[in-house]
Design a protein around this motif. Structure first.
Motif, PDB file in Angstrom:
ATOM      1  N   VAL A   5       0.856  -1.129  -0.117  1.00 33.10           N
ATOM      2  CA  VAL A   5      -0.005  -0.068   0.034  1.00 33.10           C
ATOM      3  C   VAL A   5       0.833   1.251   0.036  1.00 33.10           C
ATOM      4  CG1 VAL A   5      -1.773   1.369   1.341  1.00 33.10           C
ATOM      5  CG2 VAL A   5      -1.746  -1.122   1.359  1.00 33.10           C
ATOM      6  N   GLU A   6       1.861   1.325   0.734  1.00 31.35           N
ATOM      7  CA  GLU A   6       2.847   2.478   0.791  1.00 31.35           C
ATOM      8  C   GLU A   6       3.468   2.581  -0.386  1.00 31.35           C
ATOM      9  OE1 GLU A   6       5.901   2.085   3.801  1.00 31.35           O
ATOM     10  OE2 GLU A   6       4.205   1.498   5.564  1.00 31.35           O
ATOM     11  N   ILE A   7       3.967   1.549  -1.297  1.00 29.61           N
ATOM     12  CA  ILE A   7       4.407   1.708  -2.543  1.00 29.61           C
ATOM     13  C   ILE A   7       3.368   2.487  -3.588  1.00 29.61           C
ATOM     14  CG2 ILE A   7       5.432   0.438  -4.495  1.00 29.61           C
ATOM     15  CD1 ILE A   7       6.481  -1.245  -2.284  1.00 29.61           C
ATOM     16  N   CYS A   8       2.158   1.934  -3.462  1.00 30.04           N
ATOM     17  CA  CYS A   8       1.084   2.370  -4.254  1.00 30.04           C
ATOM     18  C   CYS A   8       0.816   3.792  -4.035  1.00 30.04           C
ATOM     19  CB  CYS A   8      -0.173   1.534  -4.184  1.00 30.04           C
ATOM     20  SG  CYS A   8       0.003  -0.133  -4.758  1.00 30.04           S
ATOM     21  N   LEU A   9       0.965   4.000  -2.787  1.00 29.98           N
ATOM     22  CA  LEU A   9       0.499   5.654  -2.545  1.00 29.98           C
ATOM     23  C   LEU A   9       1.770   6.636  -2.865  1.00 29.98           C
ATOM     24  CD1 LEU A   9      -0.984   5.285   1.149  1.00 29.98           C
ATOM     25  CD2 LEU A   9      -2.270   5.833  -0.911  1.00 29.98           C
ATOM     26  N   LYS A  10       2.993   6.037  -2.754  1.00 29.30           N
ATOM     27  CA  LYS A  10       4.131   6.795  -3.226  1.00 29.30           C
ATOM     28  C   LYS A  10       3.922   7.005  -4.598  1.00 29.30           C
ATOM     29  CE  LYS A  10       9.198   6.719  -2.823  1.00 29.30           C
ATOM     30  NZ  LYS A  10       9.789   7.033  -4.150  1.00 29.30           N
ATOM     31  N   ALA A  17      -0.601  11.344  -9.733  1.00 29.96           N
ATOM     32  CA  ALA A  17      -1.361  12.690  -9.093  1.00 29.96           C
ATOM     33  C   ALA A  17      -0.554  14.018  -9.179  1.00 29.96           C
ATOM     34  CB  ALA A  17      -1.883  12.511  -7.806  1.00 29.96           C
ATOM     35  N   GLN A  18       1.037  13.423  -8.767  1.00 35.40           N
ATOM     36  CA  GLN A  18       1.950  14.985  -8.646  1.00 35.40           C
ATOM     37  C   GLN A  18       1.563  15.892  -7.701  1.00 35.40           C
ATOM     38  OE1 GLN A  18       3.002  15.832 -12.654  1.00 35.40           O
ATOM     39  NE2 GLN A  18       4.452  13.796 -12.820  1.00 35.40           N
ATOM     40  N   CYS A  19       0.653  15.589  -6.752  1.00 34.60           N
ATOM     41  CA  CYS A  19       0.441  16.576  -5.753  1.00 34.60           C
ATOM     42  C   CYS A  19       0.093  15.967  -4.560  1.00 34.60           C
ATOM     43  CB  CYS A  19      -1.108  17.158  -6.188  1.00 34.60           C
ATOM     44  SG  CYS A  19      -2.472  16.161  -6.310  1.00 34.60           S
ATOM     45  N   ASP A  20       0.089  16.691  -3.222  1.00 33.96           N
ATOM     46  CA  ASP A  20       0.010  15.818  -2.020  1.00 33.96           C
ATOM     47  C   ASP A  20      -1.580  15.711  -1.778  1.00 33.96           C
ATOM     48  OD1 ASP A  20       1.248  14.758   0.145  1.00 33.96           O
ATOM     49  OD2 ASP A  20       1.400  16.481   1.062  1.00 33.96           O
ATOM     50  N   PHE A  21      -1.765  14.556  -0.805  1.00 35.56           N
ATOM     51  CA  PHE A  21      -2.999  14.409  -0.474  1.00 35.56           C
ATOM     52  C   PHE A  21      -2.722  13.741   0.943  1.00 35.56           C
ATOM     53  CE2 PHE A  21      -1.720  10.919  -3.423  1.00 35.56           C
ATOM     54  CZ  PHE A  21      -1.640   9.974  -2.660  1.00 35.56           C
ATOM     55  N   THR A  22      -3.980  13.775   1.825  1.00 36.53           N
ATOM     56  CA  THR A  22      -4.068  12.886   3.057  1.00 36.53           C
ATOM     57  C   THR A  22      -4.649  11.764   2.871  1.00 36.53           C
ATOM     58  OG1 THR A  22      -6.327  14.071   3.416  1.00 36.53           O
ATOM     59  CG2 THR A  22      -4.352  15.222   4.149  1.00 36.53           C
ATOM     60  N   VAL A  23      -4.214  10.733   3.790  1.00 33.72           N
ATOM     61  CA  VAL A  23      -4.820   9.358   3.711  1.00 33.72           C
ATOM     62  C   VAL A  23      -5.383   8.877   4.848  1.00 33.72           C
ATOM     63  CG1 VAL A  23      -4.007   6.942   3.344  1.00 33.72           C
ATOM     64  CG2 VAL A  23      -2.844   8.789   2.044  1.00 33.72           C
TER      65      VAL A  23
END
Length: 287
Positions: A5-10, A17-23
């Motif tokens: 999951v961490e790799i997919c989110l990275k 997406a090339q933007c920050d988001f909250t999980v």
């Protein structure tokens, strides 16, 4: 697992997406079920008060629920083969197994069913479609916390229907059936089932104490331990509730100085202890 999951989110954050988001925190889906037969027959009247439905609920055997989930039984299996398995292996009445199962749910092939137990009832064939659609809705969103139902058999014990078709349409039958199924579930000692992981951990023998202490803190249960011949490595198999698995990999590595390598895969559903209808109980807080 969590690393995946961490790799997919990275990748999502930096490449796509090339933007920050909250999980948010991970969400665990539970299943609603019953643990005994309904203490009484439940009645629901249609909105126009001209039709009555009588239902009871009871649990299916765990083996039968698993057979429905993996496709060994269900709507996709030949009816004659399915009826034979139900009557011989699970002790069902032959007539009920052959022609009285109306539908499965949710999604038309889940581990719940409606069984027609009526005797000489009139106009039943007219309401079957309404019963099926309402049952799919009921098993998709249960009465406790709107989770899917699992391993529940609903018995239609009696019906009283108006002779004129216009008075027993889907608008009259479906809401009544949903209320009746909910009442049947509540009178059959309902509970929740949580998903459980099968965890395989490889570690050296001197790191076993860290593995056991980490699992014990998270309601884990070790059921097998094998020494790999010719190596100092030990393979441990354990059951771990999914709700307790978040952060498990990090804490396990911390407890064993990075010597343990866990692998998690979904294994089965397990009923939670306690009464969800009891005020102030741990189960009620969860619901």
């Amino acid at each position: 697992g969590e690393l995946h999951v961490e790799i997919c989110l990275k990748d999502l954050r930096e490449e796509f997406a090339q933007c920050d988001f909250t999980v948010s925190d991970p969400v665990v889906s539970y299943r609603e079920t019953v643990t005994q037969q309904s203490s009484q027959t439940c009645l629901a009247k249609s909105a126009n008060k001209l039709n009555r439905l009588y239902f009871t609920a009871e649990p299916l055997q765990e083996e039968l629920a698993q057979a429905l989930e993996d496709g060994t039984l269900g709507p996709k299996v030949d009816p004659k083969v399915g009826a034979k398995i139900l009557s011989e292996k699970f002790g069902w009445d032959k007539q009920q197994a052959q022609s009285k199962i109306w539908c499965y749910g949710p999604e038309g092939d889940g581990p719940n069913m409606v069984v027609d137990c009526t005797v000489a009832a009139q106009y039943l064939h007219d309401i079957r479609d309404s019963v099926t659609s309402a049952f799919q809705w009921t098993t998709k969103e249960g009465v406790l916390c709107e989770e899917n139902l699992r391993s529940v058999r609903f018995n239609l014990t009696e019906v009283m229907l108006h002779p004129e078709k216009v008075h027993r349409g889907a608008g009259q039958i479906s809401p009544a059936l949903r209320r009746c199924c909910f009442a049947s579930e509540l009178t059959a000692k309902p509970t929740l089932q949580e998903p459980v992981f099968l965890v395989e951990i490889s570690c050296p023998k001197d790191a076993l104490s860290g593995v056991y202490s980490c699992l014990n803190l998270r309601r884990g249960c070790v059921f097998e331990e094998n020494q790999r011949e010719g190596t100092p490595m030990v393979q441990v198999k354990a059951h771990l509730p999914v709700a307790e698995s978040f952060g498990f990999v990090a804490s396990l590595r911390q407890a064993t100085s990075g010597q343990a390598f866990p692998q998690c895969v979904f294994d089965h559903w397990e009923s939670l202890p306690g009464n969800c209808l009891e005020k102030g109980s741990k189960m009620e807080e969860l619901v």
